[in-house]
Design an enzyme around this catalytic site. Sequence first.
Site, PDB file in Angstrom:
ATOM      1  N   SER A 182       0.788  -1.232   0.000  1.00 30.31           N
ATOM      2  CA  SER A 182       0.000   0.000   0.000  1.00 30.31           C
ATOM      3  C   SER A 182       0.817   1.279   0.000  1.00 30.31           C
ATOM      4  O   SER A 182       0.297   2.335  -0.360  1.00 30.31           O
ATOM      5  CB  SER A 182      -0.951   0.001   1.198  1.00 30.31           C
ATOM      6  OG  SER A 182      -0.226  -0.038   2.415  1.00 30.31           O
ATOM      7  N   HIS A 210      -6.106  -3.952  -0.787  1.00 35.13           N
ATOM      8  CA  HIS A 210      -5.996  -2.852  -1.746  1.00 35.13           C
ATOM      9  C   HIS A 210      -6.188  -3.326  -3.185  1.00 35.13           C
ATOM     10  O   HIS A 210      -5.637  -2.733  -4.112  1.00 35.13           O
ATOM     11  CB  HIS A 210      -4.646  -2.152  -1.601  1.00 35.13           C
ATOM     12  CG  HIS A 210      -4.556  -1.259  -0.405  1.00 35.13           C
ATOM     13  ND1 HIS A 210      -5.016   0.042  -0.410  1.00 35.13           N
ATOM     14  CD2 HIS A 210      -4.085  -1.492   0.846  1.00 35.13           C
ATOM     15  CE1 HIS A 210      -4.814   0.573   0.782  1.00 35.13           C
ATOM     16  NE2 HIS A 210      -4.255  -0.333   1.561  1.00 35.13           N
ATOM     17  N   LYS A 241     -12.470  -0.510   2.210  1.00 31.35           N
ATOM     18  CA  LYS A 241     -11.792   0.256   1.157  1.00 31.35           C
ATOM     19  C   LYS A 241     -12.707   0.303  -0.080  1.00 31.35           C
ATOM     20  O   LYS A 241     -13.698   1.007  -0.082  1.00 31.35           O
ATOM     21  CB  LYS A 241     -10.414  -0.331   0.880  1.00 31.35           C
ATOM     22  CG  LYS A 241      -9.478  -0.264   2.086  1.00 31.35           C
ATOM     23  CD  LYS A 241      -8.080  -0.641   1.748  1.00 31.35           C
ATOM     24  CE  LYS A 241      -7.132  -0.755   2.920  1.00 31.35           C
ATOM     25  NZ  LYS A 241      -7.403  -0.089   4.165  1.00 31.35           N
TER      26      LYS A 241
END
Length: 389
Positions: A182, A210, A241
């Site tokens: 990330s 992610h 996310k």
Amino acid sequence: MFTNVREQLRTTLDEITEAGLLKPERVITTPQSSQVSVAGREVLNFCANNYLGLADDPAVVEAAKQALDRWGFGMASVRFICGTQEVHKELEGRLSDFLGMEDTVLYSSCFDANGGVFETILDAQDAVISDALNHASIIDGIRLSKAQRFRYANRDMAELEARLKESADARRRLIVTDGVFSMDGYFAPLREICDLADQYDAMVMVDDSHAVGFVGPTGRGTPELHGVTDRIDIVTGTLGKALGGASGGYVSARKEICELLRQRSRPYLFSNSLAPVIASASLRILDLLETSSEARERLRSNTASFRAAMTEAGFDVLPGEHPIVPVMIGDAAEAGAMADRLLDLGIYVIGFSYPVVPHGQARIRVQLSAAHSAEDVERAVQAFIQARG
């Protein structure tokens, strides 16, 4: 007693501030979106994990409202007592199907998911082999286990093979890696990792927080991107996310692993169930992902445009294709100061410095979203140019 401790803590806080490493929290007074209000100013938001723009999507908000009426606000219990509703089981089944795994266990966060895996399936007879840049939750989860610990340099397959050879006497071996790192936006080389796992009889675990929702042809993450979905034993991820941005996490894995997690994983056994409103809204999000690729395509276009324009403008941008775009600054204080100048110019970004990244590698991590327009992206580039002076 605390009088002395207070002074010690104050000294540490002063040192953090003097080093330019203080991490202030800016208060947003609007819903999470591509444009937010900070300190009374409307600014473009380029630092959220809201990759698909679903945090304030009307369809998701409506699903959440309906879920409050149908399921209530909270469970007030853990899963094995009275904390399991139909909506939890339905979401676990849908996530399993979406990710191509045999079963799924929901957690209150991916941090808890990673904290609950290692000590449940590994003990002193076993070994875990971890990428050096794995997320803090993986590092902490490994520390909770009694397994032998090995580490290899980021994405270095020669070192991974060396660690596999060193751990040859272990009963079980688990290779664990982020799917996307990330701070850099780099992808893990999952095909090569799986090849080594096959060669040395090891399991593979991927934290795909992610990636799930937008990486890969249909958004099913880095295993899909690399064509190794059927070779991955454990996938952990978050609902916080791309999948709506609220909270919650999961472990999707082989059936027997999930069954054991339900019996012995401490964060699962001793934490309240995921709020039913989040579980229900997440089902709506999966519907959206499976019926339209529009948001993924817009995100890829925004990412490519921003990366190309920033590179052309002479910024030191780490290469890649991920919507995490690190703009390298180097000095921690300058990264923070540049983020402040950008905020004054209407662009909300954050400078990252030690201990989040190594000393001397401070950066501004720009995160693109499908909610950004082409004009938003261009405005951000021009603000960077102006902030650089």
